[in-house]
Scaffold this motif. Structure first.
Motif, PDB file in Angstrom:
ATOM      1  N   GLN A   1      65.699  -8.815  11.621  1.00  0.00           N
ATOM      2  CA  GLN A   1      64.335  -8.978  11.152  1.00  0.00           C
ATOM      3  C   GLN A   1      63.791  -7.662  10.629  1.00  0.00           C
ATOM      4  O   GLN A   1      64.230  -6.588  11.039  1.00  0.00           O
ATOM      5  N   ALA A   2      62.833  -7.770   9.727  1.00  0.00           N
ATOM      6  CA  ALA A   2      62.178  -6.593   9.152  1.00  0.00           C
ATOM      7  C   ALA A   2      60.805  -7.019   8.649  1.00  0.00           C
ATOM      8  O   ALA A   2      60.440  -8.192   8.721  1.00  0.00           O
ATOM      9  N   THR A   3      60.061  -6.071   8.116  1.00  0.00           N
ATOM     10  CA  THR A   3      58.753  -6.332   7.535  1.00  0.00           C
ATOM     11  C   THR A   3      58.783  -5.935   6.069  1.00  0.00           C
ATOM     12  O   THR A   3      59.232  -4.837   5.735  1.00  0.00           O
ATOM     13  N   ALA A   4      58.320  -6.841   5.205  1.00  0.00           N
ATOM     14  CA  ALA A   4      58.249  -6.527   3.779  1.00  0.00           C
ATOM     15  C   ALA A   4      57.334  -5.325   3.589  1.00  0.00           C
ATOM     16  O   ALA A   4      56.244  -5.267   4.142  1.00  0.00           O
ATOM     17  N   TYR A   5      57.794  -4.352   2.822  1.00  0.00           N
ATOM     18  CA  TYR A   5      57.031  -3.121   2.607  1.00  0.00           C
ATOM     19  C   TYR A   5      56.543  -3.034   1.164  1.00  0.00           C
ATOM     20  O   TYR A   5      55.372  -2.838   0.910  1.00  0.00           O
ATOM     21  N   THR A   6      57.461  -3.184   0.223  1.00  0.00           N
ATOM     22  CA  THR A   6      57.085  -3.187  -1.187  1.00  0.00           C
ATOM     23  C   THR A   6      57.792  -4.354  -1.868  1.00  0.00           C
ATOM     24  O   THR A   6      58.827  -4.832  -1.405  1.00  0.00           O
ATOM     25  N   TYR A   7      57.209  -4.810  -2.981  1.00  0.00           N
ATOM     26  CA  TYR A   7      57.841  -5.850  -3.788  1.00  0.00           C
ATOM     27  C   TYR A   7      57.294  -5.767  -5.204  1.00  0.00           C
ATOM     28  O   TYR A   7      56.083  -5.698  -5.415  1.00  0.00           O
ATOM     29  N   ASP A   8      58.191  -5.758  -6.185  1.00  0.00           N
ATOM     30  CA  ASP A   8      57.825  -5.755  -7.594  1.00  0.00           C
ATOM     31  C   ASP A   8      58.246  -7.100  -8.185  1.00  0.00           C
ATOM     32  O   ASP A   8      59.445  -7.366  -8.323  1.00  0.00           O
ATOM     33  N   PRO A   9      57.282  -7.970  -8.521  1.00  0.00           N
ATOM     34  CA  PRO A   9      57.639  -9.300  -9.024  1.00  0.00           C
ATOM     35  C   PRO A   9      58.369  -9.276 -10.371  1.00  0.00           C
ATOM     36  O   PRO A   9      59.091 -10.216 -10.691  1.00  0.00           O
ATOM     37  N   GLN A  10      58.214  -8.227 -11.144  1.00  0.00           N
ATOM     38  CA  GLN A  10      58.902  -8.165 -12.440  1.00  0.00           C
ATOM     39  C   GLN A  10      60.390  -7.875 -12.271  1.00  0.00           C
ATOM     40  O   GLN A  10      61.211  -8.425 -12.997  1.00  0.00           O
ATOM     41  N   THR A  11      60.744  -7.016 -11.323  1.00  0.00           N
ATOM     42  CA  THR A  11      62.159  -6.703 -11.105  1.00  0.00           C
ATOM     43  C   THR A  11      62.751  -7.503  -9.948  1.00  0.00           C
ATOM     44  O   THR A  11      63.954  -7.484  -9.743  1.00  0.00           O
ATOM     45  N   ARG A  12      61.881  -8.196  -9.178  1.00  0.00           N
ATOM     46  CA  ARG A  12      62.271  -8.953  -7.988  1.00  0.00           C
ATOM     47  C   ARG A  12      62.996  -8.070  -6.975  1.00  0.00           C
ATOM     48  O   ARG A  12      63.888  -8.511  -6.270  1.00  0.00           O
TER      49      ARG A  12
ATOM     50  N   GLY B   1      75.009   2.878   8.168  1.00  0.00           N
ATOM     51  CA  GLY B   1      74.450   4.172   7.805  1.00  0.00           C
ATOM     52  C   GLY B   1      73.858   4.154   6.413  1.00  0.00           C
ATOM     53  O   GLY B   1      73.142   3.233   6.031  1.00  0.00           O
ATOM     54  N   ASP B   2      74.159   5.194   5.639  1.00  0.00           N
ATOM     55  CA  ASP B   2      73.632   5.307   4.276  1.00  0.00           C
ATOM     56  C   ASP B   2      74.213   4.259   3.329  1.00  0.00           C
ATOM     57  O   ASP B   2      73.693   4.065   2.231  1.00  0.00           O
ATOM     58  N   ALA B   3      75.289   3.601   3.743  1.00  0.00           N
ATOM     59  CA  ALA B   3      75.932   2.592   2.896  1.00  0.00           C
ATOM     60  C   ALA B   3      75.396   1.184   3.161  1.00  0.00           C
ATOM     61  O   ALA B   3      75.922   0.220   2.615  1.00  0.00           O
ATOM     62  N   ARG B   4      74.357   1.062   3.981  1.00  0.00           N
ATOM     63  CA  ARG B   4      73.790  -0.264   4.253  1.00  0.00           C
ATOM     64  C   ARG B   4      73.224  -0.863   2.974  1.00  0.00           C
ATOM     65  O   ARG B   4      72.617  -0.173   2.149  1.00  0.00           O
ATOM     66  N   HIS B   5      73.428  -2.163   2.840  1.00  0.00           N
ATOM     67  CA  HIS B   5      72.959  -2.884   1.657  1.00  0.00           C
ATOM     68  C   HIS B   5      72.432  -4.244   2.107  1.00  0.00           C
ATOM     69  O   HIS B   5      73.102  -4.956   2.853  1.00  0.00           O
ATOM     70  N   ILE B   6      71.246  -4.607   1.641  1.00  0.00           N
ATOM     71  CA  ILE B   6      70.688  -5.921   1.959  1.00  0.00           C
ATOM     72  C   ILE B   6      71.281  -6.944   1.000  1.00  0.00           C
ATOM     73  O   ILE B   6      71.199  -6.793  -0.212  1.00  0.00           O
ATOM     74  N   ASP B   7      71.879  -7.999   1.576  1.00  0.00           N
ATOM     75  CA  ASP B   7      72.484  -9.063   0.785  1.00  0.00           C
ATOM     76  C   ASP B   7      71.568 -10.267   0.636  1.00  0.00           C
ATOM     77  O   ASP B   7      71.757 -11.078  -0.275  1.00  0.00           O
ATOM     78  N   LEU B   8      70.586 -10.416   1.544  1.00  0.00           N
ATOM     79  CA  LEU B   8      69.719 -11.580   1.524  1.00  0.00           C
ATOM     80  C   LEU B   8      68.380 -11.217   2.141  1.00  0.00           C
ATOM     81  O   LEU B   8      68.335 -10.522   3.158  1.00  0.00           O
ATOM     82  N   VAL B   9      67.305 -11.682   1.527  1.00  0.00           N
ATOM     83  CA  VAL B   9      65.953 -11.560   2.079  1.00  0.00           C
ATOM     84  C   VAL B   9      65.338 -12.947   2.069  1.00  0.00           C
ATOM     85  O   VAL B   9      65.324 -13.609   1.033  1.00  0.00           O
ATOM     86  N   THR B  10      64.874 -13.407   3.213  1.00  0.00           N
ATOM     87  CA  THR B  10      64.196 -14.698   3.298  1.00  0.00           C
ATOM     88  C   THR B  10      63.085 -14.597   4.324  1.00  0.00           C
ATOM     89  O   THR B  10      63.036 -13.650   5.104  1.00  0.00           O
ATOM     90  N   LEU B  11      62.190 -15.563   4.341  1.00  0.00           N
ATOM     91  CA  LEU B  11      61.092 -15.536   5.296  1.00  0.00           C
ATOM     92  C   LEU B  11      61.614 -15.802   6.705  1.00  0.00           C
ATOM     93  O   LEU B  11      62.507 -16.629   6.889  1.00  0.00           O
ATOM     94  N   GLN B  12      61.025 -15.137   7.660  1.00  0.00           N
ATOM     95  CA  GLN B  12      61.370 -15.342   9.062  1.00  0.00           C
ATOM     96  C   GLN B  12      60.759 -16.660   9.513  1.00  0.00           C
ATOM     97  O   GLN B  12      59.583 -16.910   9.304  1.00  0.00           O
ATOM     98  N   THR B  13      61.560 -17.525  10.087  1.00  0.00           N
ATOM     99  CA  THR B  13      61.066 -18.777  10.642  1.00  0.00           C
ATOM    100  C   THR B  13      61.435 -18.843  12.111  1.00  0.00           C
ATOM    101  O   THR B  13      62.364 -18.173  12.555  1.00  0.00           O
ATOM    102  N   LEU B  14      60.694 -19.622  12.841  1.00  0.00           N
ATOM    103  CA  LEU B  14      60.946 -19.740  14.288  1.00  0.00           C
ATOM    104  C   LEU B  14      62.133 -20.583  14.588  1.00  0.00           C
ATOM    105  O   LEU B  14      62.618 -21.363  13.992  1.00  0.00           O
TER     106      LEU B  14
END
Length: 67
Positions: free
Chosen positions: A2-13, A54-67
């Motif tokens: 889990q994480a918290t959305a910090y920034t988002y640019d709708p043009q570049t997604r 570490g520095d090589a971490r990469h997010i593969d998927l972002v979705t809303l947190q559901t219970l």
């Protein structure tokens, strides 16, 4: 993971999340599109899938947190 959305640019997604320890981690359009989201607002709780370590971490998927 889990994480918290910090920034988002709708043009570049792309944007970034804050991990629960406060570490920022960027995501690209591919990760955003993989989650099927249309919009993301800063402060929303999200679920992310991360590969690498570490520095090589990469997010593969972002979705809303559901219970």
């Amino acid at each position: 993971m889990q994480a918290t959305a910090y920034t988002y640019d709708p043009q570049t997604r792309s944007g970034s999340v804050l991990l629960d320890d406060g570490t920022p981690l960027p995501f690209d359009a591919a990760a955003f599109d993989a989650g099927g989201l249309l919009l993301l607002r800063p402060g929303q709780r999200v679920r992310i899938e991360v590969t690498g370590e570490g520095d090589a971490r990469h997010i593969d998927l972002v979705t809303l947190q559901t219970l």
